[in-house]
Every structure is written in C-alpha cells, then in structure tokens.
Design an enzyme around this catalytic site. Sequence first.
Site, PDB file in Angstrom:
ATOM      1  N   SER A 250       8.165 -26.909  -4.043  1.00 50.16           N
ATOM      2  CA  SER A 250       8.956 -27.249  -3.106  1.00 50.16           C
ATOM      3  C   SER A 250      10.127 -26.478  -3.083  1.00 50.16           C
ATOM      4  CB  SER A 250       9.232 -28.818  -2.980  1.00 50.16           C
ATOM      5  OG  SER A 250      10.176 -28.886  -3.974  1.00 50.16           O
ATOM      6  N   LYS A 251      11.120 -26.538  -1.887  1.00 57.33           N
ATOM      7  CA  LYS A 251      12.316 -25.898  -1.737  1.00 57.33           C
ATOM      8  C   LYS A 251      13.131 -25.678  -3.244  1.00 57.33           C
ATOM      9  CE  LYS A 251      12.234 -24.561   2.631  1.00 57.33           C
ATOM     10  NZ  LYS A 251      11.549 -23.245   2.265  1.00 57.33           N
TER      11      LYS A 251
END
Length: 510
Positions: A250-251
């Site tokens: 994820s980010k």
Amino acid sequence: MRVRFAPSPSGQLHVGNARTALFNWLLARGRGGTFILRIEDTDAERSTRDSEAAIVRDLRWLGLDWDEGPDAGGSHGPYRQSERLHLYESYAQELLNADAAYYCFCSTAQLEVERQEALAAGRPARYAGTCRRLSRDQAQARIAAGERPAVRFRVPENRDVVFTDAVRGEVRFHTDVIGDPVIVRADGHPAYNFAVVVDDALMEVTHVIRGEDHISNTPRQILLYEALGFSLPAFAHLALVMGPDHSPLSKRHGATSVAEFRSKGYLPEALVNYLALIGWSPRGSTHGRSAGDDAELVPIDEMAKRFALEDVGHSAGVFDEEKLAWVNRHYLKIADPIRLAELSVPYFNEAGIRMAPDARGLEFLASAMTMASASVDRLNQVPARLALVFDYDAAATLGDPHVRDEMQNDGARAVVRALAEELASAPRLDRDRFRAVANQLKTRTGQKGKALFHPIRLALTGRAEGPELDLALPAIDRGAELPADAGMPKILGNRERAAAFVAALDRVVD
Ligand code: GLU
C-alpha cells in the site's frame, strides 16, 4: 477458455491488480483463449471515466491487449457494468419470483445497530434476517406506500459450500457464517457479488482468476450461480502482493501503481516480467531462488507459453524493488537505444536539460545511451548519467578545492595545456583520434595512467568521475556537431572545453 480482468475504475491501476490482469492474459494467450476487459463501474460515487482511461492506458503500456472490452467490442457486451443494469434487474426479478431473494426494508442505521450488538455479543456480524420472513403481500404494501427496499439473496441454511481453487486447493465455507447478501441496493444498483455472477455467466467466463481478497465472496457467488441455474467457472485466487513487512502493498510502502513505476523509469517489459515472478516460477527453474538468476528473465510471449496456474504459489509474494531494478537493468541493456532515447526525453526535460529532439537529435541521444543504459537502474537516472555531455562550466569545476589542488600539480597542468594545444588543431574526436591524442600527450608530458587521464577527464567533462573517456569524449564531439535545429541544447565540443579550462586555470593558478 475465456478469462477476464474486471477492474473497478476508482483510481490508478495497482501493481497487484496489474499482476492479476497479467496472469489472466498469460493464460489466455498461452492456451488460445479469450481475454476480456470488463469495467466494474456500478459504484457511481467512486467510479470515473478518467480512472477507466488510466487503467486502459496502463494495461496497454504493459503490453496486455484484450479481445473483448468497452473499446474492443465483442459478442458478449456491453462491457461496462453501468451499461448492463437492465440485465441485473431482470435476473434479480427472476430470483425474487422464485423466492430465492426477498425485499429488505432495513435502514442503514438499523443495520448498524444490529451489527454493533452482534459484535458486542461476540456473534458474527451478519444480517440478522429481519426481512426474511416478510410475506410478499407485506413487502408489496410497503413498496406501494413509498418505501424503497434493497433486494437480498436468501442464503440456503445449514450447507457447506465447497470448491476447488486452482491455486489454493479445496476451500470450504459453511452457510451459517454467510448472512443474506444485498444483491440490489435500494438505489437500484447491483452489488458486486451479484453483478459479477451475472456477468461472468453471461460472458461465458470459464476461469475466474482474481485476488485472494475476494475468496470470501466466492461462496456467495457460487450460491448465486446455483440459484440462477448457471454452470460454475473454475476459480483461482492469487495471493496478494505484499510490502516488505508482509502486509498488502500500500501507499505507506511507497509506489504502488503502474503509473508510478512508469514515471520512475521502469520499462514495461521489466515490470511485467517482475510481476509474473512474484509467486510464479517459470517451469524448469527451481522455486525459492534468490534475486539474480537469468532463468527468471523471460519475455512476456515466452511466459505465456510456459505459464500454468498450478505453478503459482499460494503464499504471499513480497514486492522487492531491488529485484525489479535488477530485472529492469537487464531490459535496459537489451533495449533498442533509439527507443530508450525517446523514452528518456521527458526525464531530461524534468532535469532541466530542455530538448525536443528531431530524428538527428534522437540518433545522437541513442548513440550516447550506451554510456547510461548499462549503468542505471531506471530511465530517470539517465539525465544525471549523461549530464556531462550537456553541462560544462570550467570556472565552476575549478571552484572545487579538490580540483584546484589537483591542478597545482605541474604534471596535471602540463597535460591540460598540451591537451588544449593538440585539440586546437585536431579534428573532432572519435575513439581512435582520442587514443592518438592521449598518446601524443603521453609523449609530450611524460605523464601516464591516472596522472594523464584524470586531468583530461576534469578538463573535458568538468567532473572527477563518469563514464569511460573513450565513450564520453566522442559523444561530446558528436553533440557539438549537431545542427542547431536538431531540437537539442547547444553542446560545447572538446576543443572549446579544453580552451575554456586552460583560460579558467590561468585565472586561478599562477
Ligand atoms: N471489481 C473487482 C475488483 O476490482 C473485481 C473482482 C473480481 O475479479 O471478481 O476487485
């Protein structure tokens, strides 16, 4: 064989989803199957046409093409869920008529209270079944009075749903843990689990290959297939792509989208090859090997021939950017230099080296590319590697105390003065002429090795280190010969550089 990739257009294409698309594509292409692109845009609030366009562009960039889809057409369309609402409506009606589905009038607030109560009591938070027992007449009366119900699927009681997943083996769920899912929301839009079944069945999808995050949806979908009288496809759930800490990528781990990796300067063939390697080993090579084995460098068409779902591991694969960089270096080395030159132009402009090269400019850049492509991980590192061709500032170089120190040495000064003299009358340098000049300087000054070549490097590149001189100096002179309208910045030749360096040297050293 018919497979599909079914993205929700609510953002950029995540590399994990790109990998799902790739595995579907590999299987279709390897088996003469059909690859379908279906846009799952029934969530009107989150779906955008911009996102759909970005996903399409990224898939094409990766080299994945589809036989049927919103733009490609096909005999099983339309391929956007928002254009298929009439189909969901008619199948929902069929389920309602057969009492396999029922109207649900529970409000969101009420459902939330029930959910909290269930959680507090340690029960699974599934639908309590409040509207299950409403008679048809009661439901019709409430609709007539203006209420807008959702439609829920009536999950059969006390049954096991079992399927054999092509990656994970036998998967079993008991229907007691499955609450009756909403299949059509009160606003008339179908829920994912319902639309996906109607679409996969009508599009005659034979293999549903998707992320493991959907595995708990599969038993609901299987029950819907049964209720609608559709035959079941095969299912394969792929382990998610993980970050280094083994949570889904994820980010917070950094770059996650195909667009981000493209803009960092990875080649599509490298990203595709690397994504396939997460959780899949080409047959004939051993599992569990570490980075750096050439057997893993397999072009996409070759992968398609060798790809088999049985070879996909069921444990999560960690996204390792170091390894991606290793794969990218391989593809940079074998790529056509003209293509690399074209792809590098935006990075030069971003780095402040403004250019809009025509064919001659590109050919020049391509010829200089050999100095960069073997020693960078990504295209965005090319401008720094080739900056010595474009920027030259003798005074700034001599502003560096280390350079000035080196130039205090009589031998070094003799080399650069002789260099300026030799170049004043010499033609532009190619590799052989540079070697001849270096030999002349050796004879004239008695300097050799580092004592000869380092002052030359400083004087002509303005830098203490960089690519081989017999690549760099000919490149500089080829650049100096470029016509003014080739779309390239002005490049100062070796002759002019040597003269400027000696002039600047005369100002700082006596
Ligand atoms: N739209 C779903 C997603 O993007 C597709 C899931 C599926 O392939 O069934 O996750």
